[in-house]
Design an enzyme around this catalytic site. Structure first.
Site, short mmCIF file in Angstrom:
data_model
loop_
_atom_site.label_atom_id
_atom_site.label_comp_id
_atom_site.label_asym_id
_atom_site.label_seq_id
_atom_site.Cartn_x
_atom_site.Cartn_y
_atom_site.Cartn_z
N GLY A 1 -31.47 -37.84 22.47
CA GLY A 1 -30.21 -37.19 22.81
C GLY A 1 -29.35 -36.98 21.58
O GLY A 1 -29.87 -36.81 20.48
N LEU A 2 -28.03 -37.01 21.79
CA LEU A 2 -27.07 -36.79 20.71
C LEU A 2 -27.33 -35.48 19.97
O LEU A 2 -27.36 -35.44 18.74
CB LEU A 2 -27.08 -37.96 19.71
CG LEU A 2 -26.51 -39.28 20.22
CD1 LEU A 2 -26.61 -40.33 19.14
CD2 LEU A 2 -25.08 -39.13 20.67
N CYS A 3 -27.59 -34.44 20.73
CA CYS A 3 -27.75 -33.15 20.07
C CYS A 3 -26.92 -32.11 20.81
O CYS A 3 -27.37 -31.00 21.08
CB CYS A 3 -29.21 -32.75 19.97
SG CYS A 3 -30.13 -32.96 21.48
N GLY A 4 -25.70 -32.48 21.17
CA GLY A 4 -24.79 -31.54 21.81
C GLY A 4 -25.30 -31.13 23.19
O GLY A 4 -25.93 -31.91 23.87
#
Lengths: 135, 287
Positions: free
Chosen positions: B87-90
């Site tokens: 995750g952590l990709c907008g």
């Protein structure tokens, strides 16, 4: 007519030519503009294109598919390199290695792979020889 | 000095978070470059083979490959959804899933069932929770995927198509436009759709050497492989740049937050000093 030579890794050549030669499975084919649509498999060997001004470019492909449309040729090769970039020493070594593998084969699978390698190595060496002859 | 200590510790924690996001940004930036190279390298092949297939779809070959024939009745369709593992990709994955769900709702209204094949942990997780038929999944393919890892998963869908279980197969992934923009894309993988080329309208066929069946079969396999592989590498390039942007804005936000907190801290400190002085002064006056 337009020629595109692409391999799975990269685009090798894209440009306008007047003649194109390719190692089809049934024998080498030469293609001029307005050729009938054709699809054929390629075996390892040399793809050669002749430009308008007579300049020639030579590429090595180790098999793939050739598509011909009246004004567009597409070479979808598995791997392709410019013929001048072939490493002759490596090709010769691959050839002798493949021959050795064929000599003491253990299984059919090994044999098939070795044979494919041998064909490719020989085709590479042939391409270099042709290139040299033409100077 | 009430609150000053708390503010200080809050500043500290924001600073630490900023350090982490900064590091993630730099990691994503360096991975992005490699992922982009990989994507650019294989793009020409994927495009050309798509052209060839588009031509073939318009030809009138004596051997009709099942992937070239449109089926009249559609009872069930398949989706291969390529997502990221992490995750952590907008909004990269979320936007794509939204688009898929919209299409699923469309199919649902036409009473067509949907099978999903998920590539990437996020898709597997999402469609596992979602009310739909998850038939296959593959994850942890890494940053430099190889075709062999995919074949098994994709084959499940191809087999389903061959057996007539699904009548259409779609490929879903993010297209890398540039570092700032990635667009989710859904396109039909099989049956192959050819754009109509005016020049080739008349009845024609290829010359096949040596025979049409092995060539077309081989070409199809290559085509599917290259399309799925290309989808995967494009998605990885998109993931890396989306993460880089997301982490960059997180770092910027942290910087602003620190600035604000610092101002609040300074004010609190100033107020405490002023108070102390006025206490001393009034104390001295009383004496």
């Amino acid at each position: 007519m337009h020629v595109d030579i692409v391999s799975a890794e990269t685009e090798i050549y894209s440009g306008t030519v007047i003649e194109c030669y390719a190692p089809a499975e049934m024998g080498e084919v030469g293609i001029h503009p307005r050729h009938a649509p054709m699809i054929t498999k390629l075996k390892p060997g040399e793809v050669r294109v002749v430009l308008q001004d007579g300049e020639e470019h030579s590429f090595f492909v180790n098999g793939g598919i050739l598509e011909v449309q009246p004004h567009v040729i597409t070479v979808l090769s598995d791997t392709a390199i410019r013929a001048a970039d072939i490493d002759e020493a490596a090709a010769l070594e691959a050839k002798s290695r493949a021959e050795a593998a064929i000599a003491d084969r253990k299984s059919d699978l090994d044999y098939a792979r070795a044979k494919a390698e041998l064909v490719e190595a020989i085709a590479k060496i042939e391409t270099i020889k042709k290139l040299r002859k033409r100077g | 000095m009430a609150g000053a200590k708390e503010i200080r510790s809050k500043i500290k924690s924001v600073q630490n978070t900023a350090k982490i996001t900064k590091a993630m940004e730099m990691v994503a930036a360096s991975k992005m470059r490699k992922a982009q190279d990989r994507m650019r390298a294989s793009r020409p092949y994927a495009m050309k083979i798509r052209n060839v297939l588009a031509h073939l779809a318009q030809a009138n070959p004596e051997y009709q490959h099942p992937y070239l024939k449109d089926r009249d009745e559609i009872k069930r369709v398949g989706y291969i959804v390529i997502s990221t593992d992490r995750g952590l990709c907008g909004g990269l994955n979320t936007n794509m899933f939204k688009k898929v769900i919209n299409e699923m709702a469309d199919w649902d209204s036409q009473e067509v069932e949907v099978d999903v094949c998920a590539i990437g942990k996020k898709a597997a997780g999402f469609f596992g929770r979602f009310k739909c038929n998850l038939v296959a999944k593959a994850d942890h393919l890494g940053d430099s995927p190889s075709m062999e890892d995919l074949i098994g998963t994709v084959k499940v869908m191809l087999d389903a198509y061959d057996e007539g279980k699904i009548d259409r197969l779609f490929l879903v992934h993010n297209i890398f436009v540039n570092t700032m923009t990635q667009t989710p894309d859904i396109h039909q993988l099989i049956p192959v759709r050819g754009e109509i080329d005016e020049e080739l309208e008349h009845h024609w066929d290829y010359i096949y050497e040596p025979e049409s069946k092995p060539i077309i079969d081989g070409l199809m396999l290559r085509f599917i492989e290259s399309q799925v592989y290309q989808g995967l590498v494009e998605n990885i390039a998109s993931e890396m740049s989306a993460r880089m942007i997301a982490m960059k804005s997180a770092t910027d936000n942290a910087g602003e937050l620190i600035k604000e907190l610092q101002t609040i801290y300074n004010k609190a400190r100033q107020a405490a000093i002023t108070q102390e002085i006025s206490e001393i002064v009034s104390g001295a006056a009383a004496v």
